[in-house]
Design a protein around this motif. Structure first.
Motif, short mmCIF file in Angstrom:
data_model
loop_
_atom_site.label_atom_id
_atom_site.label_comp_id
_atom_site.label_asym_id
_atom_site.label_seq_id
_atom_site.Cartn_x
_atom_site.Cartn_y
_atom_site.Cartn_z
N SER A 11 -7.07 4.50 8.27
CA SER A 11 -6.87 4.53 9.72
C SER A 11 -5.92 5.62 10.17
N GLU A 42 7.13 7.63 0.79
CA GLU A 42 6.28 8.19 1.84
C GLU A 42 5.10 7.26 2.12
N VAL A 44 1.48 6.84 2.77
CA VAL A 44 0.32 7.68 2.47
C VAL A 44 -0.93 6.81 2.44
N GLU B 7 -1.34 0.21 12.70
CA GLU B 7 -0.73 0.04 11.39
C GLU B 7 -1.43 0.93 10.38
N LEU B 8 -0.64 1.45 9.49
CA LEU B 8 -1.22 2.29 8.44
C LEU B 8 -1.92 1.35 7.45
N ARG B 9 -3.24 1.48 7.35
CA ARG B 9 -3.96 0.55 6.50
C ARG B 9 -5.25 1.19 6.05
N MET B 48 -0.19 3.56 0.42
CA MET B 48 1.09 3.55 -0.28
C MET B 48 2.21 3.38 0.71
N ASN B 49 3.16 2.50 0.40
CA ASN B 49 4.32 2.27 1.26
C ASN B 49 3.89 1.87 2.67
N VAL B 50 2.98 0.92 2.72
CA VAL B 50 2.46 0.39 3.98
C VAL B 50 3.40 -0.70 4.48
N PRO B 51 3.71 -0.73 5.79
CA PRO B 51 4.54 -1.83 6.30
C PRO B 51 3.87 -3.17 6.01
N LYS B 57 7.79 -3.20 2.21
CA LYS B 57 6.70 -2.24 2.13
C LYS B 57 5.84 -2.62 0.93
#
Lengths: 156, 156
Positions: A11, A42, A44, B7-9, B48-51, B57
């Motif tokens: 996303s 980081e 990513v 959200e980073l996903r 990687m390092n997703v909330p 994380k």
């Protein structure tokens, strides 16, 4: 769920760099190029072998809060010439960087020739001339074939 | 765009395995554990390092058309005990696998002791007993510390 949602993808990011249309299978090499192994914290996202209109399959790498140096872009242009680089601010693409095959690459790569002066303790940065199918060290003449570039990333 | 979208996903997969709640920074080790470097053509998404709510994380790995062997699950349980494994069919989670810290791990890891019989040309599979903070080779007694496990994956 729409077809778009069903596509395997990663996303949007808020701020950072999206490296898209990577040759399939190159994502982990790009992470190595950027010196990212996850331990630095980081954020990513990576998609590997994602269905693509432009290419049959592609890889994609999205890195939050990070831009690429010119040397990193130069190496990227060698390992994946079709790649595109988008700079993102507040979820919007504010800049699309063209990546052109460079004439030379400074730093980033290590020379595979152990006797090369760039592998001495001297503070000499590597310089490679970009050939049609590889790179040639300007100091010792050693050739790095294009498909070997990823294994000679200088991650130290 | 909703907060969820922001959200980073990585998005849903159709069929395969979702390895979620991985300790942050472990995603690339999990790809190595699965023998995935992108060259095999597997469709893979990685965050990687997703909330995360559960962890501060986390990392997440989604692999299309692939399930894990028991040995792979055992090693996963050592390098990331909080991880969860979801088996997906037609976009739905049909099975959640518990991962329990195993008593021993067979195969998958190589013994770091070069003189260990498992590193001879003999067809001997490695066996490690799981200790509180590492693994011990059953043949030679060599210890692999927990934070070193990823570097001893036997990817040959």
């Amino acid at each position: 769920m729409s077809d778009t949602d069903r596509e395997l993808r990663v996303s949007k990011i808020r701020n950072g760099t999206v490296i898209d249309h990577l040759a399939a299978g190159q994502a982990l090499n790009v992470l190595a190029l950027l010196g990212i192994d996850g331990s630095g914290g980081e954020s990513v996202s990576v998609g590997m072998n994602v269905p693509s209109d432009k290419l049959a399959k592609k890889d994609i790498v999205k890195v939050e809060d990070r831009e690429l140096s010119q040397s990193e872009v130069d190496v990227l242009a060698v390992i994946s010439p079709e790649a595109t680089i988008n700079i993102v601010r507040e979820y919007e693409v504010i800049e699309k960087e063209r990546i052109d095959r460079p004439e030379s690459v400074a730093g980033v790569l290590a020379c595979p020739n152990r006797n090369c002066i760039t592998n001495d303790e001297e503070p000499v940065e590597t310089h490679f001339v970009v050939l049609d199918d590889g790179l040639q060290c300007e100091y010792c003449g050693e050739i790095v074939r294009e498909d070997e570039v990823a294994t000679h990333l200088d991650v130290s």
